[in-house]
Scaffold this motif. Sequence first.
Motif, PDB file in Angstrom:
ATOM      1  N   GLU A  12       0.706  -1.284  -0.019  1.00  0.00           N
ATOM      2  CA  GLU A  12       0.020  -0.098   0.128  1.00  0.00           C
ATOM      3  C   GLU A  12       0.949   1.072  -0.012  1.00  0.00           C
ATOM      4  O   GLU A  12       1.745   1.177   0.668  1.00  0.00           O
ATOM      5  CB  GLU A  12      -0.865   0.121   1.339  1.00  0.00           C
ATOM      6  CG  GLU A  12      -2.078  -0.778   1.312  1.00  0.00           C
ATOM      7  CD  GLU A  12      -2.899  -0.575   2.424  1.00  0.00           C
ATOM      8  OE1 GLU A  12      -3.244   0.555   2.762  1.00  0.00           O
ATOM      9  OE2 GLU A  12      -3.318  -1.794   3.062  1.00  0.00           O
ATOM     10  N   THR A  25      -2.768  -4.175  -7.847  1.00  0.00           N
ATOM     11  CA  THR A  25      -3.264  -3.190  -6.871  1.00  0.00           C
ATOM     12  C   THR A  25      -2.772  -4.303  -5.555  1.00  0.00           C
ATOM     13  O   THR A  25      -2.480  -5.109  -5.480  1.00  0.00           O
ATOM     14  CB  THR A  25      -4.734  -3.036  -6.536  1.00  0.00           C
ATOM     15  OG1 THR A  25      -5.439  -4.317  -6.623  1.00  0.00           O
ATOM     16  CG2 THR A  25      -5.089  -2.241  -7.714  1.00  0.00           C
ATOM     17  N   THR A  28      -4.346  -5.102   0.068  1.00  0.00           N
ATOM     18  CA  THR A  28      -5.011  -4.683   1.335  1.00  0.00           C
ATOM     19  C   THR A  28      -5.188  -3.061   1.274  1.00  0.00           C
ATOM     20  O   THR A  28      -4.775  -2.376   0.380  1.00  0.00           O
ATOM     21  CB  THR A  28      -4.247  -4.667   2.675  1.00  0.00           C
ATOM     22  OG1 THR A  28      -2.935  -4.053   2.438  1.00  0.00           O
ATOM     23  CG2 THR A  28      -3.932  -6.150   3.084  1.00  0.00           C
ATOM     24  N   LEU A  29      -6.212  -2.633   2.065  1.00  0.00           N
ATOM     25  CA  LEU A  29      -6.498  -1.086   2.251  1.00  0.00           C
ATOM     26  C   LEU A  29      -6.556  -0.743   3.695  1.00  0.00           C
ATOM     27  O   LEU A  29      -7.603  -1.025   4.354  1.00  0.00           O
ATOM     28  CB  LEU A  29      -7.643  -0.524   1.385  1.00  0.00           C
ATOM     29  CG  LEU A  29      -7.881   1.033   1.480  1.00  0.00           C
ATOM     30  CD1 LEU A  29      -6.753   2.008   1.525  1.00  0.00           C
ATOM     31  CD2 LEU A  29      -9.189   1.127   0.533  1.00  0.00           C
ATOM     32  N   ARG A  33     -12.564  -2.894   4.474  1.00  0.00           N
ATOM     33  CA  ARG A  33     -12.680  -4.461   4.496  1.00  0.00           C
ATOM     34  C   ARG A  33     -12.374  -4.744   2.898  1.00  0.00           C
ATOM     35  O   ARG A  33     -13.041  -4.103   2.079  1.00  0.00           O
ATOM     36  CB  ARG A  33     -14.010  -4.757   4.922  1.00  0.00           C
ATOM     37  CG  ARG A  33     -14.112  -6.264   4.805  1.00  0.00           C
ATOM     38  CD  ARG A  33     -15.708  -6.524   5.449  1.00  0.00           C
ATOM     39  NE  ARG A  33     -15.981  -7.865   4.815  1.00  0.00           N
ATOM     40  CZ  ARG A  33     -17.260  -8.139   4.974  1.00  0.00           C
ATOM     41  NH1 ARG A  33     -18.255  -7.232   5.124  1.00  0.00           N
ATOM     42  NH2 ARG A  33     -17.729  -9.254   4.108  1.00  0.00           N
ATOM     43  N   VAL A  34     -11.630  -5.659   2.810  1.00  0.00           N
ATOM     44  CA  VAL A  34     -11.391  -6.081   1.307  1.00  0.00           C
ATOM     45  C   VAL A  34     -12.270  -7.603   1.201  1.00  0.00           C
ATOM     46  O   VAL A  34     -12.220  -8.136   1.953  1.00  0.00           O
ATOM     47  CB  VAL A  34     -10.073  -6.389   1.031  1.00  0.00           C
ATOM     48  CG1 VAL A  34      -9.701  -6.785  -0.518  1.00  0.00           C
ATOM     49  CG2 VAL A  34      -9.251  -5.121   1.526  1.00  0.00           C
ATOM     50  N   THR A  36     -14.124 -10.748  -1.507  1.00  0.00           N
ATOM     51  CA  THR A  36     -13.956 -11.577  -2.819  1.00  0.00           C
ATOM     52  C   THR A  36     -15.403 -11.328  -3.450  1.00  0.00           C
ATOM     53  O   THR A  36     -16.347 -10.631  -2.960  1.00  0.00           O
ATOM     54  CB  THR A  36     -13.773 -12.968  -2.522  1.00  0.00           C
ATOM     55  OG1 THR A  36     -14.850 -13.369  -1.477  1.00  0.00           O
ATOM     56  CG2 THR A  36     -12.681 -13.091  -1.565  1.00  0.00           C
ATOM     57  N   TRP A 127      -9.573   1.586  -5.245  1.00  0.00           N
ATOM     58  CA  TRP A 127      -8.608   1.780  -4.040  1.00  0.00           C
ATOM     59  C   TRP A 127      -8.472   3.106  -3.815  1.00  0.00           C
ATOM     60  O   TRP A 127      -8.681   3.680  -2.613  1.00  0.00           O
ATOM     61  CB  TRP A 127      -7.105   1.100  -4.598  1.00  0.00           C
ATOM     62  CG  TRP A 127      -6.162   0.896  -3.199  1.00  0.00           C
ATOM     63  CD1 TRP A 127      -6.231  -0.302  -2.433  1.00  0.00           C
ATOM     64  CD2 TRP A 127      -5.409   2.104  -2.750  1.00  0.00           C
ATOM     65  NE1 TRP A 127      -5.365   0.063  -1.465  1.00  0.00           N
ATOM     66  CE2 TRP A 127      -4.984   1.330  -1.588  1.00  0.00           C
ATOM     67  CE3 TRP A 127      -5.069   3.177  -3.009  1.00  0.00           C
ATOM     68  CZ2 TRP A 127      -3.769   2.000  -1.022  1.00  0.00           C
ATOM     69  CZ3 TRP A 127      -4.060   3.875  -2.287  1.00  0.00           C
ATOM     70  CH2 TRP A 127      -3.646   3.321  -0.991  1.00  0.00           C
ATOM     71  N   TRP A 143     -13.808  -2.514  -0.034  1.00  0.00           N
ATOM     72  CA  TRP A 143     -13.042  -2.400  -1.460  1.00  0.00           C
ATOM     73  C   TRP A 143     -13.241  -3.679  -1.963  1.00  0.00           C
ATOM     74  O   TRP A 143     -12.980  -4.991  -1.618  1.00  0.00           O
ATOM     75  CB  TRP A 143     -11.588  -2.119  -1.150  1.00  0.00           C
ATOM     76  CG  TRP A 143     -10.787  -1.964  -2.486  1.00  0.00           C
ATOM     77  CD1 TRP A 143     -11.271  -1.479  -3.742  1.00  0.00           C
ATOM     78  CD2 TRP A 143      -9.483  -2.709  -2.631  1.00  0.00           C
ATOM     79  NE1 TRP A 143     -10.437  -1.827  -4.608  1.00  0.00           N
ATOM     80  CE2 TRP A 143      -9.417  -2.213  -3.981  1.00  0.00           C
ATOM     81  CE3 TRP A 143      -8.380  -3.118  -2.068  1.00  0.00           C
ATOM     82  CZ2 TRP A 143      -8.105  -2.630  -4.612  1.00  0.00           C
ATOM     83  CZ3 TRP A 143      -7.326  -3.318  -2.551  1.00  0.00           C
ATOM     84  CH2 TRP A 143      -7.130  -3.241  -3.795  1.00  0.00           C
ATOM     85  N   PRO A 145     -11.771  -5.660  -5.054  1.00  0.00           N
ATOM     86  CA  PRO A 145     -10.730  -5.240  -6.057  1.00  0.00           C
ATOM     87  C   PRO A 145     -10.903  -5.787  -7.433  1.00  0.00           C
ATOM     88  O   PRO A 145     -10.474  -5.704  -8.381  1.00  0.00           O
ATOM     89  CB  PRO A 145      -9.426  -5.601  -5.343  1.00  0.00           C
ATOM     90  CG  PRO A 145      -9.803  -6.571  -4.229  1.00  0.00           C
ATOM     91  CD  PRO A 145     -11.189  -6.078  -3.926  1.00  0.00           C
TER      92      PRO A 145
END
Length: 166
Positions: A12, A25, A28-29, A33-34, A36, A127, A143, A145
């Motif tokens: 990041e 990318t 994580t961010l 919360r990331v 699927t 992101w 997020w 992705p």
Amino acid sequence: MRPAAAAPPPPEPSGYRNDNFRSPTPATLQGARVVTTEEAEALWRAGVLFVDVMPRPPRPATLPAGTIWRDPPHESIPHAHWLANTGLGALAPETEAYFRDTLDHLTGGDRGRPLVFFCLRNCWMSWNAAKRALSYGYRRVIWFPDGADGWSDAALPLERLQPVKP
């Protein structure tokens, strides 16, 4: 011959990504919360707000004067809110005001309301937008992705969207 191992995701950055938006990318961010595709689908079915930040294609500069320009269709996750051009690293003051005001309108001013940000797989714009929402005080930023690519790959429905008007 053994296939080459996939490169690890980049770390990041401390700020926003300002170039080369269509590249790998982070995984994580911080603060978000990331999810699927499967998790995103469950959130979508539960009625969580989805925010698409794909840019709107500009009118080609080489188009002769007087030629009618129609935006190409934009296929996205059904019922998502398309906040076009809000995922860039640096936003013009008008674009930032549009992003902030539209998020406030969509959430009814509730900074605790969950928001799912997406664009396409390997696209930094979602992101950036999710990171910016965190900076505005939104506490349940999600997020996604894989975005519309992951959604489509899972044979989930798509629909044509128009950008949310300011």
